[in-house]
Design a protein around this motif. Structure first.
Motif, mmCIF file in Angstrom:
data_model
loop_
_atom_site.group_PDB
_atom_site.id
_atom_site.type_symbol
_atom_site.label_atom_id
_atom_site.label_comp_id
_atom_site.label_asym_id
_atom_site.label_seq_id
_atom_site.Cartn_x
_atom_site.Cartn_y
_atom_site.Cartn_z
ATOM 1 N N LEU A 161 3.130 0.278 2.613
ATOM 2 C CA LEU A 161 2.696 0.363 1.296
ATOM 3 C C LEU A 161 2.261 -1.215 0.856
ATOM 4 O O LEU A 161 1.262 -1.482 0.535
ATOM 5 C CB LEU A 161 3.701 0.592 0.412
ATOM 6 C CG LEU A 161 3.548 0.787 -0.978
ATOM 7 C CD1 LEU A 161 2.292 1.553 -1.252
ATOM 8 C CD2 LEU A 161 4.597 1.277 -1.814
ATOM 9 N N ARG A 162 3.042 -2.098 1.560
ATOM 10 C CA ARG A 162 2.685 -3.725 1.427
ATOM 11 C C ARG A 162 1.510 -3.952 1.962
ATOM 12 O O ARG A 162 0.485 -4.428 1.266
ATOM 13 C CB ARG A 162 3.642 -4.481 1.701
ATOM 14 C CG ARG A 162 4.947 -5.021 0.787
ATOM 15 C CD ARG A 162 5.680 -6.409 1.481
ATOM 16 N NE ARG A 162 6.385 -5.767 2.680
ATOM 17 C CZ ARG A 162 7.277 -5.052 2.518
ATOM 18 N NH1 ARG A 162 8.091 -4.547 1.461
ATOM 19 N NH2 ARG A 162 8.021 -4.810 3.974
ATOM 20 N N GLN A 163 1.262 -3.575 3.047
ATOM 21 C CA GLN A 163 0.004 -3.822 3.748
ATOM 22 C C GLN A 163 -1.244 -3.282 3.015
ATOM 23 O O GLN A 163 -2.375 -3.970 3.034
ATOM 24 C CB GLN A 163 0.048 -3.490 5.322
ATOM 25 C CG GLN A 163 1.145 -4.248 6.248
ATOM 26 C CD GLN A 163 0.849 -5.546 6.287
ATOM 27 O OE1 GLN A 163 -0.552 -6.082 6.520
ATOM 28 N NE2 GLN A 163 1.782 -6.657 6.419
ATOM 29 N N PHE A 164 -1.140 -2.113 2.898
ATOM 30 C CA PHE A 164 -2.358 -1.190 2.571
ATOM 31 C C PHE A 164 -2.576 -1.797 1.051
ATOM 32 O O PHE A 164 -4.037 -1.724 0.701
ATOM 33 C CB PHE A 164 -2.058 0.308 2.476
ATOM 34 C CG PHE A 164 -1.699 1.089 3.626
ATOM 35 C CD1 PHE A 164 -2.267 0.424 4.866
ATOM 36 C CD2 PHE A 164 -0.988 2.007 3.821
ATOM 37 C CE1 PHE A 164 -1.867 0.866 6.133
ATOM 38 C CE2 PHE A 164 -0.716 2.408 4.872
ATOM 39 C CZ PHE A 164 -1.211 2.001 6.117
ATOM 40 N N THR A 165 -1.573 -1.855 0.328
ATOM 41 C CA THR A 165 -2.154 -2.460 -1.193
ATOM 42 C C THR A 165 -2.574 -3.822 -0.728
ATOM 43 O O THR A 165 -3.399 -4.141 -1.781
ATOM 44 C CB THR A 165 -0.574 -2.702 -1.972
ATOM 45 O OG1 THR A 165 0.028 -1.376 -1.928
ATOM 46 C CG2 THR A 165 -0.737 -3.050 -3.373
ATOM 47 N N ASP B 226 -5.512 1.265 -3.789
ATOM 48 C CA ASP B 226 -4.889 1.270 -4.973
ATOM 49 C C ASP B 226 -3.999 2.607 -5.005
ATOM 50 O O ASP B 226 -4.522 3.835 -5.142
ATOM 51 C CB ASP B 226 -5.871 1.378 -6.160
ATOM 52 C CG ASP B 226 -5.174 1.400 -7.493
ATOM 53 O OD1 ASP B 226 -3.973 1.788 -7.645
ATOM 54 O OD2 ASP B 226 -6.001 1.185 -8.442
ATOM 55 N N ILE B 227 -2.892 2.443 -4.455
ATOM 56 C CA ILE B 227 -1.992 3.668 -4.126
ATOM 57 C C ILE B 227 -1.070 3.995 -5.531
ATOM 58 O O ILE B 227 -0.281 3.053 -5.586
ATOM 59 C CB ILE B 227 -1.045 3.678 -2.885
ATOM 60 C CG1 ILE B 227 -1.990 3.475 -1.928
ATOM 61 C CG2 ILE B 227 -0.125 4.687 -2.864
ATOM 62 C CD1 ILE B 227 -1.469 2.808 -0.512
ATOM 63 N N ARG B 228 -1.361 5.149 -6.063
ATOM 64 C CA ARG B 228 -0.471 5.405 -7.364
ATOM 65 C C ARG B 228 0.656 6.498 -7.026
ATOM 66 O O ARG B 228 0.131 7.605 -6.701
ATOM 67 C CB ARG B 228 -1.542 5.651 -8.509
ATOM 68 C CG ARG B 228 -2.279 4.683 -8.697
ATOM 69 C CD ARG B 228 -3.318 4.952 -9.828
ATOM 70 N NE ARG B 228 -4.256 3.961 -10.140
ATOM 71 C CZ ARG B 228 -5.614 3.804 -10.863
ATOM 72 N NH1 ARG B 228 -5.441 4.933 -11.655
ATOM 73 N NH2 ARG B 228 -6.303 2.822 -10.713
ATOM 74 N N LEU B 229 1.723 6.212 -6.998
ATOM 75 C CA LEU B 229 2.713 7.329 -6.851
ATOM 76 C C LEU B 229 3.254 8.112 -8.009
ATOM 77 O O LEU B 229 3.308 7.639 -8.970
ATOM 78 C CB LEU B 229 4.052 6.425 -5.884
ATOM 79 C CG LEU B 229 3.773 5.790 -4.835
ATOM 80 C CD1 LEU B 229 4.812 4.901 -4.242
ATOM 81 C CD2 LEU B 229 3.291 6.738 -3.787
#
Ligand code: FAD
Ligand code: NAD
Length: 479
Positions: free
Chosen positions: A230-234, A239-242
């Motif tokens: 999650l850290r890397q992709f962000t 833009d990852i919204r959980l």
């Protein structure tokens, strides 16, 4: 008059075509029926994996990665290339060529193994008969066989909140064919497809928003690996919204307006294209006549035992249409097992060592049990973790994010699970699979010598770390 075969396989994807080849190798007169047609309306083998899954997505992942690197990381190596531009059409043509080479390759393999390739839609009838219809044909041909293998695969799951709409709201197949790079791309579902295809289009220039229903990220993998991912992709800009529940979509000329809800309330988001990637479901559409009494479970999955036998004697089912992970290699393994069982051999599939890979950058790969699962089962275990940042090879590559984690049984030291995120983990995970297949202990791995400088040394150091004796790490960071 029905044609007769020893084995008829329905479906020519990685489960079905591999089963057909193995049956032929074992001397059985084999036919494989498949309904897939390419964009030119020609029949092709290879199923989802080759035509609209594993292969085209990996071709685009590779091309988009090169484009991204040319812009962002070549200069770090002292390689300057000004004026990098994208020829999306050329990228798509290359992808299509890769696919065609492989699908034609399977047709060649069928020919050399004397497998009869029947094109059209197959329907299982009682008494091990199969009826095959080409599109538009009123009367089909009848085929009968001693054994029938159902390998009809899976299709994308759909949701009412976002029904597919032309080339604006698409499934994974549509997302492999965009004619231009969407300025703003929405993706429903941050699973394997959402992350891989989201990475492709982000690298090519899209702003990507992923709406994921689960409050936690990537729950299918180890939580430490998921946290790092999650850290890397962000940081890459995804833009990852959980915890995002999509309520509905509206088509506004050339845009899609999404309405969704999360812990912060109701939101709207406008995107140029939307990919729905919320999982896949077994494809049993028109696959069997009701009189066959083939048993499915409540999810539409064909019911099979460990040996992929259905409730009908002589009828087997393999691949995405049965339980277990929807992965090409799992289906191929089942295909080989079933072929060999039909030939009287005692083959089996080790479902405990099916590897999983997500082909993002960094790559994510795992096999066996996670810490969470072992804790829930009350198993005592020891863990060794080693970061790629301490690897000379990773540093030389310029790719130091991530780590390898090895989990071993506290009492027996047997390796129970391996989880990794980092460079080339799709290849590194094979070492873990082999180790687990041969019931290795972490001590066995620790005693094995690995070439220097390689990324594999990170795997070795993680094995040493299980016993608190990793070499290339400061003491304070040992676990
Ligand atoms: P399929 O590949 O779906 O093949 C089934 C075949 O049966 C199809 O050709 C279909 O046309 C045919 N068929 C169905 N019903 C009938 C009928 N009644 N009559 C005649 N023919 C019929 N997996 C991985 O392991 N690695 C990856 O990197 C990976 N990437 C993926 C990326 C994407 C975008 C997608 C969508 C999937 C990916 N997968 C990946 C999953 C993988 O594609 C599937 O697990 C795999 O294709 C399943 O193989 P199968 O043979 O069971 O089914
Ligand atoms: P997935 O199961 O990997 O991910 C789907 C995601 O969508 C999940 O995180 C789920 O929580 C979320 N979701 C479900 N309903 C939702 C909703 N209404 N709103 C928001 N989010 C929702 O499925 P996928 O990514 O569609 O991939 C399908 C299959 O294809 C997978 O089973 C996978 O094994 C296979 N696949 C494998 C690879 C690979 O091996 N590298 C790559 C792509 C696909």
């Amino acid at each position: 008059m029905a044609r007769h075969f020893d084995v008829v396989v329905i479906g020519g994807g990685p489960a079905g075509y591999v089963a057909a080849i193995r049956c032929a190798q074992l001397g059985m007169n084999t036919a494989c029926i498949d309904q897939w047609r390419d964009r030119q309306d020609r029949p092709v083998l290879g199923g989802t994996c080759l035509n609209s899954g594993c292969i085209p997505s990996k071709a685009l992942l590779e091309s988009s990665e090169i484009y991204d690197q040319a812009q962002s990381s070549f200069s770090m190596h002292g390689v300057k290339c000004g004026g990098v531009t994208l020829d999306l059409n050329a990228m798509m043509v290359r992808k299509d060529k890769v696919v065609a080479t492989l699908t034609q390759g399977i047709a060649g393999l069928f020919k050399s193994h004397k497998i009869t390739w029947v094109t059209g839609h197959a329907r299982l009838l009682p008494r091990k008969q199969v009826e095959v219809h080409e599109d538009g044909e009123s009367k089909g041909q009848l085929i009968e066989a001693e054994n029938i293998i159902l390998a009809s695969g899976s299709i994308p799951a759909e949701i009412d909140a976002a029904p597919l709409h032309g080339d604006l709201i698409v499934d994974s197949s549509g997302a492999l064919e965009f004619p231009e790079v969407p300025a703003r791309l929405g993706i429903i579902g941050a699973g394997a497809i959402g992350l891989e295809l989201g990475s492709v289009w982000r690298r090519l220039g899209s702003q990507v928003v992923l709406l994921e229903a689960q409050p936690e990220f990537l729950t299918i993998t180890d939580s430490q690996v998921a946290g790092e991912a999650l850290r890397q992709f962000t940081s890459q800009g995804l833009d990852i919204r959980l915890g995002a529940r999509v309520l509905g979509c509206r088509i506004l000329e050339n845009h899609v307006e999404l309405e969704y809800q999360d812990h912060g309330g109701d939101h709207r988001e406008t995107v140029d294209r939307l990919i729905v990637a919320v999982g896949r479901r077994p494809n049993t559409r028109g696959l069997f006549a009701p009189e066959t009494e083939l048993l499915l479970d409540e999810w539409g999955v064909i019911h099979v035992d460990e040996q992929c036998r259905t409730n009908i004697p002589g009828v087997y089912a393999i691949g995405d249409v049965v339980r277990g992970p929807m992965l090409a290699h799992k289906g191929s393994g089942e295909g080989i097992m079933v072929a060999e069982r039909i030939a009287g051999q005692q083959s089996s599939v080790n479902y405990d060592t099916v590897p999983s890979v997500i082909y993002t950058l960094p790559e994510i790969a795992w096999v066996g049990k996670s810490e969470q699962a072992l804790r829930a089962a009350g198993t005592n275990f020891r863990v060794g973790v080693f970061p790629f940042s301490a690897s000379g090879r990773a540093l030389a590559l310029g790719n130091t994010a991530g780590m390898v984690k090895i989990i071993a049984d506290a009492a027996t030291d047997r390796v129970l699970g391996v989880h990794m995120i980092g460079p080339h983990c799709s290849e590194l995970i094979a070492q873990a699979v082999i180790a687990m297949q041969f019931s290795a202990s972490s001590e066995d791995l620790a005693m094995t010598m690995f070439a220097h400088p390689t990324l594999s040394e990170v795997f070795h150091e993680a094995a040493l770390a299980v016993d608190g004796r990793a070499i290339h790490i400061a003491r304070a960071r040992r676990r």
